[in-house]
Design a protein around this motif. Structure first.
Motif, mmCIF file in Angstrom:
data_model
loop_
_atom_site.group_PDB
_atom_site.id
_atom_site.type_symbol
_atom_site.label_atom_id
_atom_site.label_comp_id
_atom_site.label_asym_id
_atom_site.label_seq_id
_atom_site.Cartn_x
_atom_site.Cartn_y
_atom_site.Cartn_z
ATOM 1 N N ALA A 13 5.890 39.696 10.533
ATOM 2 C CA ALA A 13 5.508 38.900 11.495
ATOM 3 C C ALA A 13 5.727 39.391 12.761
ATOM 4 C CB ALA A 13 6.100 37.509 11.239
ATOM 5 N N PHE A 16 3.357 41.869 13.525
ATOM 6 C CA PHE A 16 1.864 41.233 13.856
ATOM 7 C C PHE A 16 1.790 40.611 15.407
ATOM 8 C CE2 PHE A 16 -0.798 37.522 13.113
ATOM 9 C CZ PHE A 16 -1.976 38.105 12.924
ATOM 10 N N VAL A 17 2.976 40.054 15.807
ATOM 11 C CA VAL A 17 2.764 39.590 17.149
ATOM 12 C C VAL A 17 2.401 40.940 18.121
ATOM 13 C CG1 VAL A 17 4.186 38.679 19.214
ATOM 14 C CG2 VAL A 17 4.378 37.821 16.647
ATOM 15 N N THR A 20 -1.145 41.535 18.122
ATOM 16 C CA THR A 20 -2.342 40.597 18.509
ATOM 17 C C THR A 20 -2.038 40.735 20.035
ATOM 18 O OG1 THR A 20 -0.474 38.827 18.127
ATOM 19 C CG2 THR A 20 -1.996 38.867 16.462
ATOM 20 N N ARG A 40 -2.053 34.547 20.944
ATOM 21 C CA ARG A 40 -0.547 34.858 21.389
ATOM 22 C C ARG A 40 0.306 33.779 20.844
ATOM 23 N NH1 ARG A 40 -1.252 38.114 26.929
ATOM 24 N NH2 ARG A 40 -2.312 39.915 26.022
ATOM 25 N N SER A 42 0.078 31.273 18.856
ATOM 26 C CA SER A 42 0.189 31.062 17.415
ATOM 27 C C SER A 42 0.977 32.176 16.581
ATOM 28 C CB SER A 42 -1.272 30.752 16.720
ATOM 29 O OG SER A 42 -2.120 31.609 16.805
ATOM 30 N N SER A 43 0.411 33.469 17.123
ATOM 31 C CA SER A 43 1.255 34.616 16.455
ATOM 32 C C SER A 43 2.773 34.579 16.697
ATOM 33 C CB SER A 43 0.643 35.910 16.832
ATOM 34 O OG SER A 43 0.870 36.171 18.134
ATOM 35 N N LEU A 73 0.297 30.754 10.922
ATOM 36 C CA LEU A 73 -0.328 31.780 10.372
ATOM 37 C C LEU A 73 -1.957 31.459 10.336
ATOM 38 C CD1 LEU A 73 -0.529 34.698 9.348
ATOM 39 C CD2 LEU A 73 -0.042 33.790 7.483
ATOM 40 N N CYS A 76 -3.610 30.994 13.502
ATOM 41 C CA CYS A 76 -3.936 32.634 14.278
ATOM 42 C C CYS A 76 -5.046 32.968 13.598
ATOM 43 C CB CYS A 76 -2.689 33.114 14.184
ATOM 44 S SG CYS A 76 -3.019 34.817 15.266
ATOM 45 N N GLN A 77 -5.208 33.043 12.051
ATOM 46 C CA GLN A 77 -6.411 33.764 11.403
ATOM 47 C C GLN A 77 -7.416 33.020 11.969
ATOM 48 O OE1 GLN A 77 -4.931 32.746 7.340
ATOM 49 N NE2 GLN A 77 -4.058 34.633 7.198
ATOM 50 N N SER A 101 -2.389 39.782 8.453
ATOM 51 C CA SER A 101 -1.629 38.366 8.169
ATOM 52 C C SER A 101 -1.796 37.949 6.709
ATOM 53 C CB SER A 101 -2.719 37.611 8.942
ATOM 54 O OG SER A 101 -4.214 37.339 8.117
#
Length: 117
Positions: A13, A16-17, A20, A40, A42-43, A73, A76-77, A101
């Protein structure tokens, strides 16, 4: 586990931030307070809620925050799909982010099931 940092879900995670943020860096400047900010935030919420839940007392609280992280998540998706639809990045970039994700989603869902026991 002694710390939330030991969980692969949290580690992925966090990565992933970074992805993004790098991806949204190229978004139009007029999106800075719109879609860029939403993606940003939500990630960032995914690993943040994970860590907060881990710091709470008991599995029920951790489970509640894991579910909040899953909600972030999904948010963000959805926002990434919107960005792809309006052509802020191409299908290949979307697929890469979406696959990352989905890895996080599988890990969080697995942890959710374990905590429900």
């Amino acid at each position: 586990m002694k710390t939330y940092r030991e969980f692969i879900a949290w580690q992925k995670a966090m990565s992933f931030v970074t992805l993004t943020y790098k991806t949204t860096h190229s978004f139009p400047k007029e999106e800075m307070f719109g879609l860029t900010s939403q993606i940003r935030r939500s990630s960032v919420s995914i690993p943040s809620n994970f860590a907060e839940g881990f710091g709470r007392k008991g599995n029920n609280e951790f489970l509640r925050f894991i579910r909040i992280a899953i909600g972030s998540l999904y948010e963000c998706q959805t926002q990434l799909e919107i960005a792809r639809n309006i052509e802020y990045f191409d299908q290949e970039q979307f697929d890469f982010l979406h696959n990352k994700s989905k890895e996080i989603e599988a890990l969080l869902r697995g942890l959710e099931k374990k905590l429900e026991m």
